[in-house]
Write an enzyme that holds these catalytic residues in place. Structure first.
Site, PDB file in Angstrom:
ATOM      1  N   GLU A  48       0.822  -1.207   0.000  1.00  0.00           N
ATOM      2  CA  GLU A  48       0.000   0.000   0.000  1.00  0.00           C
ATOM      3  C   GLU A  48       0.859   1.262   0.000  1.00  0.00           C
ATOM      4  O   GLU A  48       0.558   2.232  -0.686  1.00  0.00           O
ATOM      5  CB  GLU A  48      -0.959   0.011   1.199  1.00  0.00           C
ATOM      6  CG  GLU A  48      -2.107  -0.983   1.101  1.00  0.00           C
ATOM      7  CD  GLU A  48      -2.989  -0.761  -0.118  1.00  0.00           C
ATOM      8  OE1 GLU A  48      -2.969   0.344  -0.690  1.00  0.00           O
ATOM      9  OE2 GLU A  48      -3.691  -1.704  -0.502  1.00  0.00           O
ATOM     10  N   CYS A 204     -12.980   0.821 -15.450  1.00  0.00           N
ATOM     11  CA  CYS A 204     -13.401   2.214 -15.279  1.00  0.00           C
ATOM     12  C   CYS A 204     -12.161   3.111 -15.222  1.00  0.00           C
ATOM     13  O   CYS A 204     -11.911   3.805 -14.248  1.00  0.00           O
ATOM     14  CB  CYS A 204     -14.240   2.357 -14.004  1.00  0.00           C
ATOM     15  SG  CYS A 204     -15.153   3.908 -13.906  1.00  0.00           S
ATOM     16  N   CYS A 211     -16.894   0.700 -20.821  1.00  0.00           N
ATOM     17  CA  CYS A 211     -18.255   0.605 -20.286  1.00  0.00           C
ATOM     18  C   CYS A 211     -18.994  -0.634 -20.805  1.00  0.00           C
ATOM     19  O   CYS A 211     -19.889  -1.159 -20.133  1.00  0.00           O
ATOM     20  CB  CYS A 211     -19.033   1.867 -20.606  1.00  0.00           C
ATOM     21  SG  CYS A 211     -18.299   3.377 -19.923  1.00  0.00           S
ATOM     22  N   CYS A 214     -18.331  -3.328 -18.414  1.00  0.00           N
ATOM     23  CA  CYS A 214     -18.365  -2.960 -16.996  1.00  0.00           C
ATOM     24  C   CYS A 214     -19.542  -3.625 -16.294  1.00  0.00           C
ATOM     25  O   CYS A 214     -20.681  -3.548 -16.754  1.00  0.00           O
ATOM     26  CB  CYS A 214     -18.462  -1.447 -16.841  1.00  0.00           C
ATOM     27  SG  CYS A 214     -18.545  -0.938 -15.112  1.00  0.00           S
ATOM     28  N   CYS A 220     -24.745   3.032 -13.381  1.00  0.00           N
ATOM     29  CA  CYS A 220     -23.865   4.193 -13.504  1.00  0.00           C
ATOM     30  C   CYS A 220     -24.604   5.353 -14.180  1.00  0.00           C
ATOM     31  O   CYS A 220     -25.029   5.247 -15.332  1.00  0.00           O
ATOM     32  CB  CYS A 220     -22.631   3.814 -14.315  1.00  0.00           C
ATOM     33  SG  CYS A 220     -21.486   5.168 -14.584  1.00  0.00           S
TER      34      CYS A 220
END
Length: 362
Positions: A48, A204, A211, A214, A220
């Site tokens: 991270e 995305c 899309c 997706c 959305c």
DNA sequence: CAAACGTGGAC
DNA sequence: TGTCCAAGTTT
């Protein structure tokens, strides 16, 4: 929730689609636990921190190298800080590495090698902010934290069609992103943020999102309204970058040594090695170049986040005994200079000055 | 809170 | 060549 959405928002439908997609399409990443095995808090934390403002491809080799050199948090904490900084060289944002070292020291020595499990306690550690605290607590410990990184922000800004521009919209987007996590069970708490990040990274995407494939396109707003997803999240225009110039010195002794220096904490590229020069970062004093003949080798240009820099590279030679070393300055053998982990700016200086030096008749 | 803080790849 | 960007934190 805005009433203006063209569909009825439904948390569990969204979550079900996201997690089902993740089960089929999750990326295999070195720091990710395999299915049905527990993630290592050390690996989660290390990855991270490395991934902050950095790309996955860039981080992979660094993560492998770090975990190979330092398999546990204790190994990392007990390593000389210089060795860690050297291995971080090239990854950028060196405050991350300085904080990584401090954090490792605290967790190893004060916390018996155990990372805290709550966001609140994680956030007390150096280099762990709101995002990373939430990410570690959920991915490593199964807490249902609201993890909001750039991917989640982008997804939320499109799903809810947020019209306020970043970074003003951060609070609004964070509040909306809470919907993504509401009611997630401990079993899936770590998967949800990773699923969103995978969707953000592979579907995305900032430009030309896919899309068509997706899993949440029917939930959305931007997609349903046929708006241009490339325009979300909205952003304010950026200010132009200033330009700076300076000098950097390749000082060689007659015994084939090079002068390098370790940069202090408060300077840019702090704790990293570099070559002496003018104070191009506006911190500290210019290097007082010895009064010898300096050859102009060429220019190095480098683009930082908030300014561009051109350094004139000068090369000179003098007897060993005449070199006055300031604090944090060292003479290293010419054969070793290529093994120093320089940040990219000084790597460029090295690549310019070393061949010039080798072409020298003497 | 706005600004500082790296780097390399994509278009 | 220039612009944008990538799993943010700190002050």
């Amino acid at each position: 929730m805005k009433k203006s959405h063209v569909f009825e928002w439904n948390n569990s439908a969204f979550q079900q689609k996201v997690l089902a997609w993740y089960d089929q399409n999750r990326r295999i990443l070195p720091w990710r636990a395999k299915k049905n095995s527990k993630p290592s808090p050390y690996h989660v934390w290390l990855s991270e921190v490395m991934l902050q403002q950095t790309t996955v491809p860039a981080v992979k080799k660094y993560f492998e190298r770090f975990t190979s050199l330092w398999p546990t948090i204790h190994d990392l904490a007990n390593s000389p800080p210089d060795a860690v900084m050297q291995e971080w060289a090239g990854l950028g944002y060196y405050a991350r590495a300085r904080n990584l070292i401090k954090c490792a020291g605290i967790v190893s020595a004060d916390l018996n090698g155990k990372f805290p499990e709550t966001e609140k306690d994680l956030k007390l550690l150096p280099g762990i902010g709101p995002y990373t605290a939430a990410a570690i607590s959920s991915i490593a410990f199964g807490n249902n934290s609201v993890v909001v990184d750039g991917n989640v922000e982008r997804i939320a800004s499109r799903v809810f069609m947020v019209d306020n521009p970043m970074p003003l919209a951060k609070k609004e987007i964070h509040a909306l992103a809470k919907h993504f996590y509401e009611g997630i069970t401990s079993k899936r708490a770590g998967d949800m943020p990773q699923a969103l990040m995978d969707i953000g990274a592979t579907v995305c995407t900032p430009k030309s999102p896919k899309c068509e494939i997706c899993p949440i396109s029917d939930l959305c707003t931007v997609k349903q309204r046929n708006e241009n997803p490339n325009l979300y999240p909205r952003k304010l225009p950026k200010a132009k970058k200033p330009h700076r110039e300076g000098k950097v010195y390749w000082l060689e002794t007659e015994a084939k040594q090079i002068l390098i220096e370790k940069r202090s904490d408060e300077r840019m590229l702090g704790w990293m090695f570099g070559f002496p020069g003018t104070s191009w970062d506006g911190v500290g004093n210019d290097f007082t170049a010895p009064d010898i003949d300096w050859d102009m080798v060429g220019d190095v240009t480098h683009i930082f986040t908030h300014f561009s820099l051109k350094l004139e590279v000068l090369r000179g030679r003098m007897p060993v005994g005449k070199v006055k070393l300031n604090k944090n300055q060292y003479l290293i053998d010419i054969t070793e200079v290529e093994n120093v982990g320089f940040p990219s700016l000084y790597k460029k200086v090295l690549k310019l000055a070393l061949p010039a030096r080798n072409m020298d008749p003497e």
